[in-house]
Design a protein around this motif. Structure first.
Motif, PDB file in Angstrom:
ATOM      1  N   SER A   5       1.228  -0.841   0.034  1.00  0.00           N
ATOM      2  CA  SER A   5      -0.218   0.414   0.446  1.00  0.00           C
ATOM      3  C   SER A   5       0.498   1.312   0.166  1.00  0.00           C
ATOM      4  O   SER A   5       2.094   1.444   0.930  1.00  0.00           O
ATOM      5  N   LEU A   9       2.945  -0.667   4.173  1.00  0.00           N
ATOM      6  CA  LEU A   9       2.722  -2.193   4.596  1.00  0.00           C
ATOM      7  C   LEU A   9       1.737  -2.796   3.482  1.00  0.00           C
ATOM      8  O   LEU A   9       1.349  -2.539   2.390  1.00  0.00           O
ATOM      9  N   ARG A  10       2.046  -4.218   3.463  1.00  0.00           N
ATOM     10  CA  ARG A  10       2.120  -5.353   3.010  1.00  0.00           C
ATOM     11  C   ARG A  10       0.316  -5.837   2.699  1.00  0.00           C
ATOM     12  O   ARG A  10      -0.177  -5.860   4.271  1.00  0.00           O
ATOM     13  N   LEU A  11       0.038  -6.623   2.502  1.00  0.00           N
ATOM     14  CA  LEU A  11      -1.064  -7.112   2.119  1.00  0.00           C
ATOM     15  C   LEU A  11      -0.948  -7.697   3.992  1.00  0.00           C
ATOM     16  O   LEU A  11      -2.271  -7.588   4.579  1.00  0.00           O
ATOM     17  N   ASP A  12      -0.396  -8.363   3.784  1.00  0.00           N
ATOM     18  CA  ASP A  12      -0.255  -8.933   6.127  1.00  0.00           C
ATOM     19  C   ASP A  12      -0.026  -7.696   6.669  1.00  0.00           C
ATOM     20  O   ASP A  12       0.103  -8.154   8.325  1.00  0.00           O
ATOM     21  N   GLY A  13       0.262  -7.098   6.975  1.00  0.00           N
ATOM     22  CA  GLY A  13       1.123  -5.768   7.639  1.00  0.00           C
ATOM     23  C   GLY A  13       2.259  -5.774   7.457  1.00  0.00           C
ATOM     24  O   GLY A  13       2.476  -4.927   8.904  1.00  0.00           O
ATOM     25  N   ARG A  14       3.344  -6.683   7.059  1.00  0.00           N
ATOM     26  CA  ARG A  14       4.640  -6.763   7.351  1.00  0.00           C
ATOM     27  C   ARG A  14       4.795  -5.074   6.946  1.00  0.00           C
ATOM     28  O   ARG A  14       4.125  -4.828   4.955  1.00  0.00           O
ATOM     29  N   ARG A  15       5.950  -4.991   6.493  1.00  0.00           N
ATOM     30  CA  ARG A  15       6.722  -3.557   5.834  1.00  0.00           C
ATOM     31  C   ARG A  15       7.921  -4.210   4.485  1.00  0.00           C
ATOM     32  O   ARG A  15       8.307  -5.655   4.848  1.00  0.00           O
ATOM     33  N   GLU A  18      10.425  -6.869   6.205  1.00  0.00           N
ATOM     34  CA  GLU A  18      10.455  -7.852   7.365  1.00  0.00           C
ATOM     35  C   GLU A  18      10.087  -8.864   6.437  1.00  0.00           C
ATOM     36  O   GLU A  18       9.601  -9.218   5.992  1.00  0.00           O
ATOM     37  N   ARG A  20       8.616 -12.315   8.654  1.00  0.00           N
ATOM     38  CA  ARG A  20       7.320 -13.254   8.558  1.00  0.00           C
ATOM     39  C   ARG A  20       8.726 -13.753  10.058  1.00  0.00           C
ATOM     40  O   ARG A  20       9.309 -13.876  10.081  1.00  0.00           O
TER      41      ARG A  20
END
Lengths: 241, 935
Positions: A5, A9-15, A18, A20
């Protein structure tokens, strides 16, 4: 589709840079000489190592080094929809080969001539990056088995979507069709032992993406080292040293 | 900072599958308020002085996007959940919101509430997705309230009653959009509000509410499930609705399922569909396929009359001709029985904003009250739109932009709302602006990122360019250019030297634009989007920034410039012996206009080398031209006009047909040859990803109007092939010197335009260019003003091994979409220039009522259409008053294409010359138009 976005932020909220959450556990299969479970987010793999032991098929025996064999498989329940895949399909064969070659490069095979080391890895839950998770699990299991190695080989993937380099792709990002760079890395020796990509990428971008994957490998290596130290301490404690 | 949470997300597809995804909740997401002490101030977007921070509900964003685009609304927090919902419901609104967010002048902040550890909410048992999202919005609002600790007011805007009630219960201040906008005290903002159809907000048009008046005008749209199953079973047909530009009560739906266009007559059958909507159509029973025509006109009270307009340049601009000639009497016209149907449902709306003006109405007595008005779009395909306004007296004589909100089945017209004012009707700048908006042309100045891609000025050829092995030094050649007078973007130059063996070396040198426009840069992206330069009568809208267009790339005289050259060796019989392509450095020795070049050639006293070159080239060009016509190329004629513009006031001073000289044809011939050579070269190297241009063969049906007219004047045209047509056009000479040109103009307008395409999408026989009669063709010679040429330059450079092919060429769908965009932009640019000429024609005749000669080109039931060669316009002349529809006095002879008076005293036939009086009339205030009457 928008994989990163504008807020970063990626779809799962990570930058983008980052990983998992990773978790490892040593000693999951009692019967094996060494074993480990390794998780990268929702990807979960188990690895078991047998050996060094006598070569089963005499014709394959090598007089100057150990024979390393690897078998990769996916549990039927590892993906959401239950699929019965025949054993030894092309994808598994390829990944088996990749893992064997990567591990062979860091095991000091010349110390164990006329013997065989078997590495079994199975994916319990797949959510992208199984290749990397398998290599990490195998490293842990080999270390657990006490097999001499040049260095801890670790692996991490990275990709390039929406003009951003992303570390450690999950399944959704992996199936976006962009490049997926998997790197196997020897952190102490600072050497790359595995580099795979199945897409086209301009060279300058590729270097950045690969560098990102290497950073990921280093982070995994730190974690694995800590885990092994902790494990050794436990063993010491149990022996009452 | 990492906190992991897995959750069951959704089921999808036909099969029900459980999807588990990770969802990380974070503590490093900031609130974006600059007054906040805790959060990182570097990312803050909201102003420090903001008295109120607004948080918006999804529906508010979806419906009130026009309000949000107004700079009066600021200090807004958009929650990521809201954006996600907006994205799923309406992508175009999402893109608009996103562009507001990225605009640094607006204070819009996106708060990723879904990944913030305090504002993430888990779905509760029995809670619907909507309720959960509403709750998430409230939780986020509450978080803002406590986080900012009362330093500013946090206000939730929602039009959902339930949500507002719950918010108030939880101690959150919430208001409807209306009350908030009213509290701002800006009546003009209220016009931007969308009237909510669901009735959540109590504002309704009173006049329509009376039960007696509420008549159901349109049938209900079928629900989506029924449409899908109907499409599946073949009862309904899906396609894009295209409304006839010249008759808004007639529309076509191109349907793949029946392989033909379905015609839809009348607004009732169109059932509230707009032009460009994807609709589901049901075929009418076959016995109703014909009679629709009379029915459709009858049920419309506001039949519009056709105005005077420019002569169409091709079939794409011309009115559709099906059944045009059938009028009063049920006659024998060969109307093909095409399937007709009616719209049963709309699959995807194509609503956007429209330019136009309000229908004239008496000014309201008191000001400031809410008034209802009907908006008439400039685009005739769009129905009138009902709007509410509080500033009626201001808007009546203005051009305004209006958006459509809804179309109830009880109301004849769709309802919409006012967005902005462009300017006064009739003002040249306003009308030009309207033309640009209507044709979706970006006339904004280039952004700073784009300008940053330009090389520093003053630019000159550097030593590196000269030593570059890929670039050949051709500065010693006598290169010159021939262009229209006053041309500043010179993108082609020529040279011609005689070789010792009696042959000629002929070179075409094209500005090396790709040297400056590198793929992937902002400059390149902007040019891709613009696609072409747009030439209006009084201004030019460039595809590339001015320094490139007029200086760095322009092959001006006596300066060194970079070029891409095609060099042939030709025999004196104009046979090409060899072709060579190279990047080069040239120095043009003369930039001539067509007139100058022609004068040089004609002046037999001049014997200087340049003139000799020109004459040699002209000889070669004539042979090439002859050979091309031999092959079957059609000499088309257009009724292009040229204005002389007053330099001070920009008003047109004179108007006349564009004159074509031999010099024009000479340059054209070599450009064609260069294009053909390049297209062969790139297609050979890249058979799947070349950008070519094709001109489809016109079908017999398309040529029907031409044949009909020709037959009426006793001319027999053979249209079996382009060669046959070209020959018969050549034979078509009457006693009248203008006759041949007229027939050619009529032929031209029967054909469609040539289009760009990606070579991988079609098979080689389809590459054919009908008009030029070549098997393949492309555009190479004008990279300054056409993006297609830029692409072709890159392809050619790659085929020579100079540069690598940019990645984009490996992606065929993307290449196809670029080709489609180029076609769209190209067409729009043409429409815009036509509209601009029409506008200036009107301005010109405003002060000069004129008598002139005209030709009848088409017979109507109540008059005829005349063409005015001198001004390049055509329009209707009525023999009877409107409404009488030719009844009685006049009758039409379809076969002979004649209209006769009953007593036989007068008759007019097609192609006949008549005298016409031309003047500008204003039947309604502020609506001037050209009026033609017979002398």
């Amino acid at each position: 589709m928008e994989y990163v976005s504008p807020e970063g932020l990626r779809l799962d909220g990570r930058r983008p840079m980052e990983m998992r959450q990773i978790r490892g556990e040593i000693g999951a299969v009692a019967k094996a000489d060494g074993s480990a479970v390794f998780e990268m987010g929702n990807t979960k793999v188990i690895a078991a190592v047998y050996g060094p032991r006598e070569v089963q098929n005499r014709s394959q025996q090598m007089n100057d080094q150990a024979l390393v064999r690897c078998e990769y498989s996916m549990a039927n329940f590892s993906t959401g929809d239950r699929m019965r895949k025949p054993k030894g399909d092309r994808r598994s064969t390829e990944i088996s080969l990749v893992i064997r070659q990567t591990m062979e490069a860091c095991i000091m095979t010349h110390l164990m001539p006329r013997s065989q080391i078997d590495i079994f890895v199975q994916v319990l839950q797949a959510d992208g990056g199984t290749r990397s998770a398998c290599i990490n699990a195998a490293t842990l299991a080999l270390a657990d088995a006490g097999i001499p190695m040049r260095d801890l080989v670790t692996s991490c993937s990275s990709g390039y979507l929406n003009s951003t380099a992303l570390l450690d792709l999950n399944y959704v990002e992996d199936s976006a069709g962009g490049p997926d760079v998997t790197v196997g890395f020897l952190p102490k020796l600072d050497k790359v032992t595995l580099l795979q990509m199945d897409a086209k990428l301009p060279l300058d971008i590729f270097e950045n993406v690969m560098q990102l994957a290497i950073e990921g490998c280093k982070a995994v290596a730190n974690y694995i080292r800590e885990l092994l130290l902790e494990n050794t301490k436990q063993l010491e404690y149990r022996r009452g040293v | 900072m990492l906190h992991s949470k897995s959750f069951v997300k959704k089921t999808r597809g036909g099969k029900v599958t459980k999807v588990v995804r990770e969802h990380y909740l974070r503590d490093d997401i900031y609130c974006g308020a600059s007054i906040c002490k805790v959060c990182d101030p570097s990312v803050a977007r909201l102003s420090a002085s903001a008295s109120t921070i607004l948080i918006l509900d999804t529906n508010v964003v979806l419906n009130q996007i026009d309000l949000l685009e107004n700079p009066a609304i600021d200090d807004v927090v958009l929650l990521s959940i809201v954006l996600e919902e907006v994205k799923n419901k309406n992508l175009s609104v999402y893109n608009r919101v996103r562009s507001i967010c990225s605009n640094s002048l607006r204070k819009f902040f996106v708060f990723s509430n879904e990944h913030h550890k305090d504002t993430y909410v888990k779905e509760m048992d029995g809670e619907s997705k909507n309720d959960r999202n509403d709750r998430a919005i409230r939780v986020a609002t509450q978080w803002y309230q406590t986080h900012l600790g009362g330093a500013t007011r946090v206000l939730l805007l929602t039009n959902d009653r339930e949500n507002k009630r719950k918010a108030n219960e939880e101690g959150i201040s919430a208001e409807t959009v209306e009350t908030y906008v009213k509290s701002l005290g800006r009546p003009d903002l209220l016009d931007l509000l969308v009237q909510n159809a669901s009735g959540d907000v109590g504002m309704e048009d009173v006049e329509d509410l009376r039960p007696s008046k509420r008549k159901i005008l349109y049938t209900e749209h079928k629900p989506m499930s029924e449409i899908t199953s109907g499409l599946h079973r073949g009862i309904y047909h899906q396609g894009k609705l295209r409304v006839n530009r010249y008759n808004p009560f007639e529309a076509y739906v191109g349907s793949e399922s029946i392989g033909d266009e379905i015609i839809i007559y009348g607004r009732t059958n169109m059932n509230r569909a707009f032009d460009g909507d994807i609709v589901a159509v049901e075929l009418l029973p076959q016995d109703q396929w014909h009679e629709e025509k009379s029915l459709s006109i009858a049920d419309e009270e506001d039949e519009e009359e056709e105005g005077v307009h420019l002569v169409p340049g091709s079939a794409d601009d011309a009115p559709r001709t099906t059944g045009q000639l059938q009028g009063s009497s049920g006659e024998t016209a060969p109307v093909s029985f095409r399937p007709s149907g009616r719209v049963v449902g709309i699959i995807k709306r194509n609503w956007h904003s429209y330019c136009g003006s309000l229908e004239p109405m008496p000014k309201p007595a008191g000001s400031g009250g809410i008034a209802h008005a009907l908006f008439v779009s400039k685009d005739r395909r769009i129905p009138k739109i009902r709007i509410q306004t509080r500033q009626l007296e201001n808007l009546l004589d203005k051009r305004i932009v209006v958006a459509v909100d809804s179309w109830d089945r009880l109301s004849r017209y769709p309802s919409g709302h006012y967005i902005r004012t462009i300017g006064e009707i009739g003002d040249r700048d306003t009308e030009t602006e309207v033309v640009l908006i209507e044709n979706d042309i970006n006339s904004r100045p280039f952004s700073s990122q784009v300008l940053a891609c330009l090389p520093p000025l003053p630019w000159s050829v550097s030593p590196e360019d000269l030593t570059n092995p890929i670039r050949q030094d051709l500065r010693h050649l006598r290169v010159f250019s021939v262009d229209p007078p006053g041309c500043k973007d010179i993108d082609d130059a020529l040279h011609c030297t005689s070789l010792p063996n009696g042959n000629f070396e002929v070179g075409v040198h094209i500005a090396d634009v790709t040297n400056f426009v590198q793929p992937g840069t902002p400059l390149d992206e902007e040019a891709t989007q613009r696609g072409t330069s747009v030439y209006l009568v009084e201004r030019r809208i460039d595809m590339l920034p001015k320094p490139l267009t007029e200086d760095i790339c322009s092959l001006r005289a006596d300066v060194e410039r970079l070029a891409f050259s095609v060099i042939w060796e030709m025999t004196p019989e104009a046979e090409i012996i060899s072709t060579r392509y190279t990047k080069s450095v040239i120095k043009s020795c003369a930039a001539m206009s067509y007139i100058e070049a022609q004068a040089k050639m004609d002046d037999s006293r001049l014997m200087d080398p340049l003139t000799t070159d020109l004459r040699n080239m002209n000889t070669l060009a004539k042979i090439m031209r002859l050979r091309r016509i031999e092959r079957g190329a059609i000499t088309l004629a257009s009724a292009e006009v040229k204005f002389q513009i007053d330099t001070e006031t920009h008003d047109p001073l004179d108007i006349g047909m564009y004159q074509i000289r031999e010099a024009n044809q000479m340059v054209e011939e070599f450009m064609l040859a260069a294009n053909v050579s390049v297209s062969e070269k790139i297609l050979k190297h890249f058979p799947l990803c070349s950008l070519l241009r094709r001109h489809p063969i016109p079908t017999r049906e398309m040529l029907q109007p031409l044949l009909l007219t020709a037959a009426a004047v006793g001319l027999n045209l053979d249209v079996s092939s382009s060669k046959a047509l070209a020959d018969s056009l050549d034979r078509a000479v009457g006693d009248d010197p203008y006759f041949n040109k007229l027939i050619r103009i009529l032929a031209t307008r029967c054909m469609t335009q040539a289009v760009y395409f990606c070579s991988g999408d079609l098979s080689p026989p389809e590459y054919h260019h009908y008009g030029l009669a070549t098997p393949i063709y492309t555009h190479f010679t004008s990279p300054i003003r056409r993006y297609a040429d830029v692409i072709v330059h890159r392809l050619l450079a790659a085929s020579l091994g100079i540069y690598k092919l940019p990645v984009i060429f490996q992606d065929r769908p993307q290449l196809t979409s670029i080709a489609d965009n180029l076609n769209y932009r190209h067409r729009n640019a043409q429409m815009a220039s036509r509209a601009s000429v029409e506008l200036h024609t009107l301005i010109y005749f405003r002060k000069r009522p004129t008598d002139t000669e005209a030709r009848i080109v088409k017979i109507r039931s109540n008059g005829f259409i005349v063409f005015l060669p001198k001004f390049g316009i055509e329009g209707p002349v009525y023999l009877t008053q409107r409404g009488e529809n030719g009844g009685g006095e006049w009758f039409v002879d379809e076969q002979q294409q004649k209209i006769k008076k009953m007593d036989g005293s007068l008759s007019y036939s097609v192609l006949q010359a008549v005298r016409i009086h031309l003047e500008v009339v204003e039947p309604q205030p502020n609506r001037p138009k050209l009026h033609l009457s017979l002398l």
